[in-house]
Design an enzyme around this catalytic site. Structure first.
Site, PDB file in Angstrom:
ATOM      1  N   ILE A   1       1.060  -0.929   0.410  1.00 10.40           N
ATOM      2  CA  ILE A   1      -0.118   0.342   0.181  1.00 10.40           C
ATOM      3  C   ILE A   1       0.723   1.739  -0.041  1.00 10.40           C
ATOM      4  O   ILE A   1       1.614   1.714   1.348  1.00 10.40           O
ATOM      5  CB  ILE A   1      -0.713  -0.108   0.684  1.00 10.40           C
ATOM      6  CG1 ILE A   1      -1.815  -1.161   1.089  1.00 10.40           C
ATOM      7  CG2 ILE A   1      -1.774   1.174   1.493  1.00 10.40           C
ATOM      8  CD1 ILE A   1      -2.597  -1.497   2.890  1.00 10.40           C
ATOM      9  N   CYS A   2       0.410   2.111  -1.267  1.00  9.62           N
ATOM     10  CA  CYS A   2       1.404   3.319  -1.060  1.00  9.62           C
ATOM     11  C   CYS A   2      -0.038   4.526  -0.352  1.00  9.62           C
ATOM     12  O   CYS A   2      -0.675   5.188  -1.317  1.00  9.62           O
ATOM     13  CB  CYS A   2       2.282   4.042  -2.114  1.00  9.62           C
ATOM     14  SG  CYS A   2       2.361   5.295  -2.549  1.00  9.62           S
TER      15      CYS A   2
END
Length: 265
Positions: free
Chosen positions: A125-126
């Site tokens: 996840i960014c």
């Protein structure tokens, strides 16, 4: 060419995440955390269980009611209404490093999801909260809430899935169709956490009923009225024999019978 492109797209939609078993590394990293950090993690976990954010549930062990490891915080996210993920549930985890909380945890979706800010191959996840906006006092509750908000407002400018990011910018309807398809295939239609809680409560209720069942009460009453000094063979001693005499009664000896026969002579 069209069929090849469609096949490639379909392959990208249904290709599972390649996740390695990192139980050993997570357990070793949590062991290296100082006691003060472990106390903080435990406190935040208890707070998440007691007061979870909207649409977030902590995933715990079915027997203990606690997380399997403090090194990996696993949670279930409910898809927000009005998004391609609505009516579906997704799992993710926060992996703590040895330098937590000086450095942020790493976030990964465990459920495959089509989103600009989620890597299609690893589930990474960014989000800025886990990068430049991280602060040591940031809580797990805040991080999980931000990740859920990311399902409502993606940031294609910092995408990990370039295809989804480009599609989101050019044609939201097409992006929404693909994201909805992935959610239908991989997301859960019901909360596994709620189902687990109901099963655990039902098991506890059945155990309480078994402990106080009429058969158990009757057995306890019967055991309390029994004579503890009674011999195991007491019944056999008092029961009548085939000849109608008690086994415990004295039988005439062979010597007495012999004397009576001599007197007759």
């Amino acid at each position: 060419m069209a069929s090849t492109s469609a096949g490639a797209t379909r392959g990208s939609l249904y290709r599972p995440y390649h996740r390695s078993t990192s139980t050993g590394s997570s357990s070793s990293s949590i062991e290296n955390l100082p006691p003060r950090t472990l106390a903080r993690v435990s406190k935040e976990v208890r707070e998440l269980i007691k007061n979870p954010p909207e649409g977030i549930q902590l995933v715990v062990d079915s027997e203990t009611g606690l997380p399997s490891s403090l090194g990996e915080i696993v949670a279930e996210v409910e898809g927000p209404q009005g998004t391609p993920y609505e009516n579906r549930y997704f799992r993710l985890k926060l992996v703590l490093g040895v330098d937590f909380p000086a450095s942020p945890p790493r976030g990964f979706f465990l459920t495959k999801i089509y989103h600009p800010n989620v890597d299609m191959s690893t589930g990474a996840i960014c989000v800025n909260t886990l990068k430049k906006d991280w602060a040591p006092e940031t809580t797990f509750s805040h991080v999980l809430s931000v990740i859920r908000c990311l399902l409502i407002y993606p940031f294609p400018e910092s995408s990990l899935n370039d295809e989804a990011g480009k599609l989101f910018m050019e044609s939201y309807d097409e992006y929404s169709k693909r994201a909805h398809l992935m959610a239908d295939v991989h997301g859960r239609p019901h909360s596994s956490v709620v189902e687990g809680d109901e099963k655990r409560r039902k098991a506890d209720s059945n155990e309480d009923e078994d402990c106080d069942s009429p058969q158990r009460r009757k057995s306890r009453i019967g055991d309390s009225g029994a004579n503890p000094l009674a011999s195991k063979n007491s019944n056999s001693l008092s029961s009548p024999s085939k000849s109608g005499k008690s086994l415990g009664s004295k039988q005439p000896s062979g010597r007495m019978n012999k004397k009576k026969s001599l007197k007759r002579l």
